[in-house]
Design an enzyme around this catalytic site. Structure first.
Site, PDB file in Angstrom:
ATOM      1  CD  GLU A 210       0.520  -1.520   8.337  1.00 57.80           C
ATOM      2  OE1 GLU A 210       0.176  -0.748   9.258  1.00 57.80           O
ATOM      3  OE2 GLU A 210       0.948  -1.116   7.243  1.00 57.80           O
TER       4      GLU A 210
ATOM      5  CG  ASP B 197      -0.368  -0.148   2.524  1.00 60.56           C
ATOM      6  OD1 ASP B 197       0.872  -0.138   2.627  1.00 60.56           O
ATOM      7  OD2 ASP B 197      -1.132  -0.292   3.502  1.00 60.56           O
ATOM      8  CB  SER B 198       4.559   1.686  -0.250  1.00 59.57           C
ATOM      9  OG  SER B 198       4.718   0.550  -1.088  1.00 59.57           O
TER      10      SER B 198
ATOM     11  CG  ASP C 265       0.798  -4.200   2.042  1.00 60.08           C
ATOM     12  OD1 ASP C 265       1.370  -5.237   2.426  1.00 60.08           O
ATOM     13  OD2 ASP C 265       1.327  -3.074   2.078  1.00 60.08           O
TER      14      ASP C 265
ATOM     15  CD  GLU D 146       7.893   0.025   7.710  1.00 62.82           C
ATOM     16  OE1 GLU D 146       8.061   1.124   7.157  1.00 62.82           O
ATOM     17  OE2 GLU D 146       6.898  -0.696   7.483  1.00 62.82           O
TER      18      GLU D 146
ATOM     19  CE  LYS E 159       3.437  -6.041   4.010  1.00 67.36           C
ATOM     20  NZ  LYS E 159       3.006  -4.859   4.815  1.00 67.36           N
TER      21      LYS E 159
END
Length: 265
Positions: free
Chosen positions: A121, A51-52, A90, A188, A119
């Site tokens: 978070e 999602d960057s 993501d 991270e 993925k």
């Protein structure tokens, strides 16, 4: 005259074996077909369709506004071109608030976006979601330390786990995710000593970004390591394009540097 034989596709078992043997895993983000082909040709083992993209492709100030449809578009771009690398996609912010919502989102990323793995978070707070996905045969990659989807809560992109309490909480998150069934973990922006502890505690591959050299592999945002991201870059980012002249040469140099341990120094 025939060309070179096509390498075998990378699987989660491939990455697990690399981790067990101490062979470093080279990972980059990608969002489109052209870069995907180039990165595979340069030897990248796995992709994170991250999602960057919200920041480096779409121009947002964070990853939070990225939607599931945005992720699906880019994931499908990569899947159409990808032949060998393992693809992790993501789950964007707001798409996995409950186990049921997470499963619906993840199924779309797998079925429409060609994801091999999704993925998400978070740590202890995501255990129920991870367990639900895994029970429905969706491979999951966890993400601990700095969580970009929660960056507003931190007041910016800051190293996490500097004190004993913070480090202990992140280590507990990693262990909880492993117990819940994740097949991989991204760590991270934590101190290298904490990343080393996490790597030692995990039986699944640990991929670091801004987390030192002890992880099983490294990932960078593609545009960062090519030096084309606007604004100030994190200190752990190295501009490989500046030294190597072409995109292909820069990516190949990154892969070599991860493999031989010279990146991160």
């Amino acid at each position: 005259m025939t060309g070179s034989p096509q390498p075998d596709p990378v699987t989660l078992a491939t990455l697990q074996t690399m981790s067990q043997r101490g062979e470093k895993i080279a990972c980059l983000t990608t969002y489109d077909a052209s870069f995907t082909r180039l990165l595979e040709d340069a030897g990248v083992d796995m992709f994170i369709i991250g999602d960057s993209l919200g920041m480096v492709v779409m121009g947002y100030e964070s990853t939070v506004p990225v939607t599931l449809d945005d992720m699906l578009y880019c994931a499908a771009n990569v899947a159409r071109a990808g032949q060998t690398a393992w693809r992790v996609v993501d789950l964007p912010s707001g798409s996995y608030e409950t186990p049921g919502q997470a499963l619906a989102s993840a199924r779309r990323l797998v079925e429409e976006g060609g994801a091999h793995m999704v993925k998400l978070e978070g740590g202890v707070d995501r255990v129920a979601v991870v367990e639900h996905l895994v029970s429905h045969d969706i491979p999951v990659c966890g993400h601990v330390g700095l969580l970009p989807q929660s960056v507003e809560e931190y007041g910016g992109y800051k190293v996490q786990g500097r004190d004993a309490a913070g480090a202990g909480a992140i280590l507990a998150d990693a262990r909880a995710l492993q117990q819940a069934g994740v097949g991989m973990l991204v760590v991270e922006c934590v101190p290298a000593s904490l990343a080393e502890q996490i790597s030692a505690a995990m039986q699944v591959p640990v991929i670091g970004i801004g987390a030192g050299a002890a992880c099983d592999g490294q990932v960078l945002v593609l545009y960062d390591m090519l030096g084309i991201t606007a604004g100030k870059l994190p200190r752990f980012v190295k501009d490989f394009l500046q030294e190597h002249g072409s995109v292909h040469a820069a990516v190949a140099a990154y892969v070599r540097a991860v493999r031989d341990g010279s990146y991160p120094a």
